[in-house]
Design a protein around this motif. Structure first.
Motif, PDB file in Angstrom:
ATOM      1  N   UNK A 293       0.818  -1.213   0.000  1.00 39.61           N
ATOM      2  CA  UNK A 293       0.000   0.000   0.000  1.00 39.61           C
ATOM      3  C   UNK A 293       0.857   1.271   0.000  1.00 39.61           C
ATOM      4  N   UNK A 294       2.008   1.232   0.658  1.00 40.27           N
ATOM      5  CA  UNK A 294       2.879   2.406   0.705  1.00 40.27           C
ATOM      6  C   UNK A 294       3.500   2.692  -0.661  1.00 40.27           C
ATOM      7  N   UNK A 295       3.785   1.649  -1.445  1.00 39.57           N
ATOM      8  CA  UNK A 295       4.304   1.865  -2.802  1.00 39.57           C
ATOM      9  C   UNK A 295       3.233   2.462  -3.697  1.00 39.57           C
ATOM     10  N   UNK A 296       1.975   2.077  -3.467  1.00 39.12           N
ATOM     11  CA  UNK A 296       0.872   2.588  -4.283  1.00 39.12           C
ATOM     12  C   UNK A 296       0.477   3.994  -3.837  1.00 39.12           C
ATOM     13  N   UNK A 297       0.309   4.204  -2.519  1.00 42.08           N
ATOM     14  CA  UNK A 297      -0.199   5.477  -1.988  1.00 42.08           C
ATOM     15  C   UNK A 297       0.885   6.527  -1.765  1.00 42.08           C
ATOM     16  N   UNK A 298       2.076   6.108  -1.366  1.00 40.90           N
ATOM     17  CA  UNK A 298       3.162   7.031  -1.074  1.00 40.90           C
ATOM     18  C   UNK A 298       3.793   6.719   0.266  1.00 40.90           C
ATOM     19  N   UNK A 299       5.015   7.156   0.444  1.00 40.40           N
ATOM     20  CA  UNK A 299       5.798   6.780   1.626  1.00 40.40           C
ATOM     21  C   UNK A 299       5.239   7.323   2.936  1.00 40.40           C
TER      22      UNK A 299
ATOM     23  N   UNK B 275     -11.089  -0.255 -13.306  1.00 43.02           N
ATOM     24  CA  UNK B 275     -10.491  -0.585 -14.589  1.00 43.02           C
ATOM     25  C   UNK B 275     -10.053  -2.031 -14.664  1.00 43.02           C
ATOM     26  N   UNK B 276      -9.279  -2.329 -15.689  1.00 44.43           N
ATOM     27  CA  UNK B 276      -8.688  -3.649 -15.894  1.00 44.43           C
ATOM     28  C   UNK B 276      -7.211  -3.527 -15.522  1.00 44.43           C
ATOM     29  N   UNK B 277      -6.802  -4.226 -14.471  1.00 47.15           N
ATOM     30  CA  UNK B 277      -5.444  -4.085 -13.957  1.00 47.15           C
ATOM     31  C   UNK B 277      -4.787  -5.438 -13.713  1.00 47.15           C
ATOM     32  N   UNK B 278      -3.465  -5.449 -13.790  1.00 50.18           N
ATOM     33  CA  UNK B 278      -2.705  -6.683 -13.607  1.00 50.18           C
ATOM     34  C   UNK B 278      -2.232  -6.888 -12.176  1.00 50.18           C
ATOM     35  N   UNK B 279      -2.111  -5.811 -11.389  1.00 45.72           N
ATOM     36  CA  UNK B 279      -1.530  -5.908 -10.050  1.00 45.72           C
ATOM     37  C   UNK B 279      -2.335  -5.187  -8.970  1.00 45.72           C
ATOM     38  N   UNK B 280      -2.705  -3.935  -9.227  1.00 47.16           N
ATOM     39  CA  UNK B 280      -3.415  -3.157  -8.211  1.00 47.16           C
ATOM     40  C   UNK B 280      -4.313  -2.099  -8.833  1.00 47.16           C
ATOM     41  N   UNK B 281      -5.315  -1.685  -8.048  1.00 49.64           N
ATOM     42  CA  UNK B 281      -6.175  -0.552  -8.393  1.00 49.64           C
ATOM     43  C   UNK B 281      -5.916   0.538  -7.367  1.00 49.64           C
ATOM     44  N   UNK B 282      -5.992   1.765  -7.780  1.00 53.79           N
ATOM     45  CA  UNK B 282      -5.709   2.897  -6.912  1.00 53.79           C
ATOM     46  C   UNK B 282      -4.432   3.560  -7.396  1.00 53.79           C
ATOM     47  N   UNK B 283      -3.994   4.528  -6.670  1.00 54.14           N
ATOM     48  CA  UNK B 283      -4.484   4.996  -5.379  1.00 54.14           C
ATOM     49  C   UNK B 283      -5.699   5.913  -5.514  1.00 54.14           C
ATOM     50  N   UNK B 284      -6.521   5.917  -4.462  1.00 56.47           N
ATOM     51  CA  UNK B 284      -7.633   6.858  -4.366  1.00 56.47           C
ATOM     52  C   UNK B 284      -7.459   7.627  -3.068  1.00 56.47           C
ATOM     53  N   UNK B 285      -7.668   8.934  -3.103  1.00 58.41           N
ATOM     54  CA  UNK B 285      -7.389   9.794  -1.950  1.00 58.41           C
ATOM     55  C   UNK B 285      -8.602  10.634  -1.561  1.00 58.41           C
ATOM     56  N   UNK B 286      -8.725  10.907  -0.256  1.00 59.91           N
ATOM     57  CA  UNK B 286      -9.717  11.848   0.247  1.00 59.91           C
ATOM     58  C   UNK B 286      -9.222  12.380   1.592  1.00 59.91           C
ATOM     59  N   UNK B 287      -9.554  13.647   1.877  1.00 57.58           N
ATOM     60  CA  UNK B 287      -9.218  14.208   3.186  1.00 57.58           C
ATOM     61  C   UNK B 287     -10.141  13.556   4.206  1.00 57.58           C
ATOM     62  N   UNK B 288      -9.551  12.928   5.238  1.00 52.17           N
ATOM     63  CA  UNK B 288     -10.371  12.188   6.179  1.00 52.17           C
ATOM     64  C   UNK B 288     -10.108  12.467   7.640  1.00 52.17           C
ATOM     65  N   UNK B 289      -9.272  13.430   7.959  1.00 51.30           N
ATOM     66  CA  UNK B 289      -8.950  13.705   9.362  1.00 51.30           C
ATOM     67  C   UNK B 289     -10.210  14.061  10.140  1.00 51.30           C
ATOM     68  N   UNK B 290     -10.504  13.296  11.199  1.00 55.67           N
ATOM     69  CA  UNK B 290     -11.659  13.555  12.035  1.00 55.67           C
ATOM     70  C   UNK B 290     -12.976  13.076  11.455  1.00 55.67           C
ATOM     71  N   UNK B 291     -12.933  12.263  10.396  1.00 58.88           N
ATOM     72  CA  UNK B 291     -14.150  11.785   9.740  1.00 58.88           C
ATOM     73  C   UNK B 291     -14.162  10.263   9.639  1.00 58.88           C
ATOM     74  N   UNK B 292     -15.360   9.696   9.671  1.00 61.68           N
ATOM     75  CA  UNK B 292     -15.528   8.286   9.344  1.00 61.68           C
ATOM     76  C   UNK B 292     -15.389   8.153   7.831  1.00 61.68           C
TER      77      UNK B 292
END
Length: 149
Positions: free
Chosen positions: A36-42, A101-118
């Motif tokens: 997940x860190x390689x997909x989303x960022x360090x 989409x059609x992917x061979x390894x992973x889907x994403x990354x998808x981001x949203x501001x979530x601090x303090x939210x469900x």
């Protein structure tokens, strides 16, 4: 696309319909040991995950420096491109992001501001879908649904 909190069936239908229109999209490269860190960022730490049957997992990550969540769906065994998705939604701010989409390894990354939210999040690999609702918001108990279509 405006996110509407709905039943998993609607999410699955959207994934199938979008998946057929993106069949010609360039697939993500098959990378051994994708995390997940390689997909989303360090700066992103895994805070939750859900298995997608035996095919892989959907990961919810969080970056405390910017308050953003990221979701990635990662296959256990990369290979031929299959329908995959990763999505995240914050209902009280009506903000979300998705990747279908059609992917061979992973889907994403998808981001949203979530601090303090469900957050609601999920994804699919092939015909197995996962949805987690009301996640990572303190004392409230999240709700998980997995189904095969």
């Amino acid at each position: 696309m405006r996110f509407i909190r709905s039943a998993l069936a609607a999410t699955a239908l959207a994934a199938l319909s979008v998946g057929t229109t993106t069949a010609l999209a360039a697939p993500a490269s098959a990378a051994a040991n994708t995390t997940p860190q390689k997909v989303c960022g360090s700066g992103y730490k895994t805070v939750n995950s859900a298995p997608v049957g035996s095919l892989g997992s959907v990961y919810l990550t969080y970056n405390s420096a910017n308050g953003k969540n990221c979701v990635a769906t990662i296959r256990n065994n990369p290979g031929t491109a299959v329908a995959m998705s990763a999505w995240i939604y914050v209902s009280d701010t009506d903000q979300g992001d998705e990747d279908y989409g059609q992917y061979t390894s992973y889907a994403g990354p998808t981001y949203v501001y979530g601090k303090g939210h469900c957050v609601d999040w999920g994804g699919n690999i092939s015909n197995v879908y996962v949805q987690v609702s009301g996640s990572n918001c303190g004392t409230l108990k999240e709700h998980r649904v997995t189904f095969t279509r």
